[in-house]
Design an enzyme around this catalytic site. Structure first.
Site, PDB file in Angstrom:
ATOM      1  N   TYR A   1      34.751  42.446  33.638  1.00 14.18           N
ATOM      2  CA  TYR A   1      34.804  43.435  34.736  1.00 14.18           C
ATOM      3  C   TYR A   1      33.455  44.100  35.028  1.00 14.18           C
ATOM      4  O   TYR A   1      32.512  43.945  34.279  1.00 14.18           O
ATOM      5  CB  TYR A   1      35.963  44.407  34.590  1.00 14.18           C
ATOM      6  CG  TYR A   1      36.067  45.365  33.443  1.00 14.18           C
ATOM      7  CD1 TYR A   1      35.039  45.618  32.558  1.00 14.18           C
ATOM      8  CD2 TYR A   1      37.275  46.059  33.254  1.00 14.18           C
ATOM      9  CE1 TYR A   1      35.198  46.538  31.531  1.00 14.18           C
ATOM     10  CE2 TYR A   1      37.439  46.972  32.227  1.00 14.18           C
ATOM     11  CZ  TYR A   1      36.390  47.210  31.366  1.00 14.18           C
ATOM     12  OH  TYR A   1      36.554  48.106  30.366  1.00 14.18           O
ATOM     13  N   GLU A   2      33.391  44.766  36.140  1.00 15.09           N
ATOM     14  CA  GLU A   2      32.133  45.316  36.681  1.00 15.09           C
ATOM     15  C   GLU A   2      31.084  44.226  36.904  1.00 15.09           C
ATOM     16  O   GLU A   2      29.890  44.465  36.731  1.00 15.09           O
ATOM     17  CB  GLU A   2      31.547  46.408  35.768  1.00 15.09           C
ATOM     18  CG  GLU A   2      32.466  47.543  35.424  1.00 15.09           C
ATOM     19  CD  GLU A   2      33.035  48.259  36.635  1.00 15.09           C
ATOM     20  OE1 GLU A   2      32.485  48.111  37.723  1.00 15.09           O
ATOM     21  OE2 GLU A   2      34.043  48.958  36.478  1.00 15.09           O
ATOM     22  N   GLY A   3      31.527  43.082  37.324  1.00 10.92           N
ATOM     23  CA  GLY A   3      30.620  41.953  37.529  1.00 10.92           C
ATOM     24  C   GLY A   3      30.606  41.090  36.287  1.00 10.92           C
ATOM     25  O   GLY A   3      30.065  41.493  35.253  1.00 10.92           O
TER      26      GLY A   3
END
Lengths: 594, 594
Positions: A438-440
């Site tokens: 997550y978050e890239g």
């Protein structure tokens, strides 16, 4: 086995390595004497150990429960712990005093974040998301919005979320379909479905402030047509208190491999009332303020899960009696020796220790540069901004990749016990796994590093980093005690530089070369950064030893650092060799040949 | 996404690389013409794809359910599938025709095992354990025991288990406490508790034949006092049918991270009736027959989970539209390109493909040596026995370590979807994780390799392996098409040989040096073996191309092999550098310094 906060490690880095008292000229450091910091971290350690850690397994087992009335119940004990956190002021530690925060430097706050995340990652995400939303409103909101929302978010009375993902778009935000229609009164009506919204609905706070990416009717296609909106669960009334219920609901929870204690929500907006943050079609810019903050936070989570898993494995290795040392019994009165005597068990524990200590130093060193972005010395501030751009993807991806490896090794130390849910190893591994995504996803971080961050301002950031390393090496060359660390760093940096030049030459020629090299390049960068941190830590430890300090903690630092040079750093050569092979073979097969 | 058996890969290795028809002089190969093998594998593929694969997620979600009457219910559909498996003769494929088996060579049977495990690992463990127990009774049991038990186990009517672990002893079997008391009638009374007994209780078969390690009263301490017993759930009556219930129960199931469809039982023996297998105090020897077989099987499981996870990731990567290729749109009519166009996504898929194809070849090549142990040519048989000893730990640990890495990368390809339980990536990763642990944790395999297998018979096995590699290299040096493969293998083997000499010199001097080097040595061995397999596969592909075969499968093989040389093999140098640092720094810290 109970998690114990690594306060001694934090204080060693903050005091001996980074000497944060030297930055007293910066506002946020004014009240951050080492005595104060020590008191805060010691209290913080007590809080996470006594309040959050005991709820970690509970959260995993119970998970969050969604009801048909669209409410979400968090696991037993979460609400009481959240209230204690709010009362203790732990949510406000790093926030701006203008909105009720304590204004502590990021370099201190991040140590606290690590502890919270180690003790209970799923719980820590609730205030963590709030802080990200706070940063976005603070960066992009109007004064009225700041005044209305930030004090309540800083205190923790209200919480926050970020709403990016939709079923058809994760990484590629240009595909967002959620719509925003101007209502004529300055507000908008937001309609659409968002998925994977962490902390999207729960029973911890009085209100939830959703930050939602949406497309205003008639906006340009792609990422240039995305706007950011504040869409609160309850519309603030005239007194700024939660009033009318907004037309948005949590339509369900995601079943997932880990972080069961955090509610991962499907959010449905049906003409919900929202207010634009900043200008139309500029939403991504503000969201990225939040994303960068969040990315560093995810790196911290990866490290934090590794630390907690390492502690559990270490306790097991000291306790479990099985087999005899290859060099003769070490516990002759017992039925067998503790498995810590076995070299291959040690290897896994030393791998963890050597990476965690340097990873923590890297995380704090980076956070310090976050603080230095606000230095009155413009050269220092610019360098700090450059570093934050360059290093955010490295912190995020490298620390989470290594954290997961540590969690897996920690399970391995446990043997069969580790695979059962009676021991915490499984939860750490399962919870940690999301941090790589997550978050890239980590591959997106690697591409951000090679495709954007390296080239920014003509490569100024990476050149400045190389110069700093060269200077440090130059200062300590000839110091016999530090020689292996100096040599290791010289070698690592030379390889990273070679890789950087290779990228500059070959990435332009064919962008797939940059993509093909990206993950190995990021790992080479991470290895170099951790070697750099080991030189700084070895220098600090050696200085204290030279000053007559006989604390075995210091000699253990030097041993652990040497272990890093011998047993972790040799991976650098493989990364360099791999990335220099380029994209040709990698991209050679047509899709149907797979 | 549905699992598809890699039959074309199996046939390529069996026919083109190993040319198994050349072994028709061995009894088990007499009926194994390539036409027959192709027919069997094709039918087997249908069976696993249609019957077992659809139950994989069901098994994960439902798990096994223990009831207070000590029964265990397997997940919905398992019993019907098991019955189909028995009817189809799939349990009997590799077993001795003397007991009703089909007597197929191991090299064919292992391909079937891979498919079963990819389709449904938790299910496959039930017949898998039976086969291990069959091997132990066949190796150590009396003629009467064989006649009584083996035909029913070969057909699958009865199943089997192995009972080793107790709460205080996993790896260290010398600590076993379960007792066996002679009953005076040739039988024994077995009392004690065993844990982590896979398939210990279930509703699939009419009887369960437990093989139990226990200590006869007055037996020597440690591993020299352990005996092996047959302890059936139902005592066979005069007709050999299940009669009186034996005094043993499943006291509960373990909650675990994966393989939920397999019952991991606590087994309680309370004066249960058992019969000695072989002689008293010789139990470990027979159990190790079973263990070696089981270890190879676990290596196959690791590979199989990697294959299934890779297939799921590949399907996702072809389907999911997100972002644009760095070199310009590849799907210009669509909203975005399939993520397979992104080099870093490809990197993960090519890593998987290159390791899986060579890993499968290594698994089949090793299984062929299992068959060759029974060659009438004593030199060939001895070499095969040497190889099986040497390579079993490599197959077990290397293929499971790599399999888990592939499962983790497969999750990464899925992005956030992979972390949810709506996609299969989580189950593959969770199921796969146990393969690194059971049947001897991978660190124990590494110690077995460096501490026992290398030194056996004065190093005869490894020297014979080096000679085989040297000969192969010599035969193909100067073949332009194979040059990169020949060079890669020469380089890998040189590094493995250097590591071997280092171990010979330094492991004797300080056994901790061997322990400290063990895992890196095993990985270096695995890399060399897979490079070796790539040369064999490239040679086979090139020969067919030279003969005018234009199947793109063959050119893809050559590309995938080059990818292995460029992107996987460079890890070898790191392993060599690490292991040569020895035990000094690794063992330097006292326990309290951790």
């Amino acid at each position: 086995m109970t998690y114990r906060a690594p306060t001694r490690e934090h204080l060693f880095v903050l005091r001996d390595v980074l000497n944060i008292e030297a930055y007293a000229n910066l506002p946020s450091f004014a009240d951050a004497s080492m005595d104060t910091v020590e008191a805060i971290l010691t209290e913080g350690a007590k809080f996470v150990e006594e309040v959050l850690a005991p709820l970690n397994a509970v959260g995993d087992k119970e998970g969050c429960v969604w009801s048909a009335d669209n409410t979400v119940k968090t696991p037993t004990g979460f609400k009481a712990a959240y209230d204690q956190m709010v009362e203790g002021g732990w949510v406000a530690l790093g926030s701006d005093p203008a909105f009720g925060g304590q204004g502590l430097p990021a370099v201190v706050n991040v140590a606290m974040s690590e502890m919270i995340s180690s003790a209970n990652m799923a719980f820590g995400m609730y205030p963590g998301l709030t802080h990200g939303a706070y940063e976005a409103i603070r960066a992009g909101g109007s004064d009225a919005q700041k005044a209305l929302y930030l004090p309540k978010m800083v205190s923790g009375e209200w919480s926050g979320t970020m709403n990016l993902t939709e079923p058809q778009c994760g990484t590629d935000l240009g595909l967002i379909r959620t719509k925003a229609a101007p209502a004529g009164d300055g507000s908008y009506r937001i309609s659409g479905q968002k998925i994977w919204i962490s902390a999207g609905e729960h029973d911890l706070s009085k209100n939830i402030v959703h930050l939602v990416l949406a497309r205003v009717e008639g906006a340009p296609q792609g990422v240039k047509g995305i706007s950011l909106f504040i869409v609160p669960k309850f519309l603030p009334d005239a007194n700024g208190e939660p009033g009318e219920r907004n037309s948005l609901v949590c339509g369900g929870l995601e079943e997932k491999m880990g972080i069961h204690g955090n509610a991962t929500c499907v959010m449905v907006y049906d003409e919900a009332k929202g207010w634009l943050v900043g200008e139309e079609n500029q939403g991504l810019r503000t969201m990225f303020v939040m994303m960068n903050e969040a990315r560093l936070g995810v790196g911290v989570q990866g490290l934090a899960q590794g630390e907690a898993a390492y502690q559990a494995a270490l306790a097991f290795a000291k306790d479990r009696l099985q087999g005899r040392s290859l060099t003769g019994p070490k516990n002759p009165e017992g039925p067998a020796d503790p498995i810590l005597v076995h070299p291959d068990v040690r290897r896994m524990l030393m791998d963890a220790k050597a990476v965690l200590e340097a990873g923590r130093c890297f995380m704090l060193w980076t956070a310090l540069h976050g603080d230095l972005q606000h230095s009155p010395d413009e050269a220092q501030a610019q360098k700090a901004r450059d570093y934050m751009g360059l290093l955010t993807p490295v912190v995020k991806a490298y620390l989470t990749d290594r954290g997961f490896k540590i969690c897996s090794d920690a399970m391995q130390v446990h043997g069969g016990s580790g695979f059962t849910e009676h021991f915490p190893a499984s939860q750490y591994l399962r919870d940690c796994r999301i941090t790589l995504i997550y978050e890239g996803a980590n591959g997106v971080q690697a591409l951000d590093l090679v495709g954007r961050k390296l080239a920014a301002n003509g490569g100024r950031a990476v050149m400045s980093y190389f110069a700093e390393v060269d200077q440090l090496v130059g200062e300590h060359e000839g110091d016999a005690g530090l020689q292996p660390f100096v040599d290791g760093l010289k070698h690592a940096k030379a390889q990273l530089q070679e890789a950087t030049y290779w990228l500059m030459q070959n990435g332009l020629q064919n962008p797939d070369n940059a993509g093909a090299a990206s993950t190995d390049y990021l790992h080479l960068f991470g290895l170099t950064a951790l070697t750099h941190m080991w030189l700084l830590m070895a220098k600090a430890a050696q200085a204290r030893i030279a000053a007559g300090d006989h604390d075995p903690f210091l000699s253990a630092k030097l041993v652990t650092g040497r272990y890093f040079l011998e047993r972790i750093l040799p991976d650098a050569g493989g990364h360099l060799a791999k990335l220099k092979t380029g994209a040709e073979t990698l991209m050679a097969l047509p899709a149907e040949a797979f």
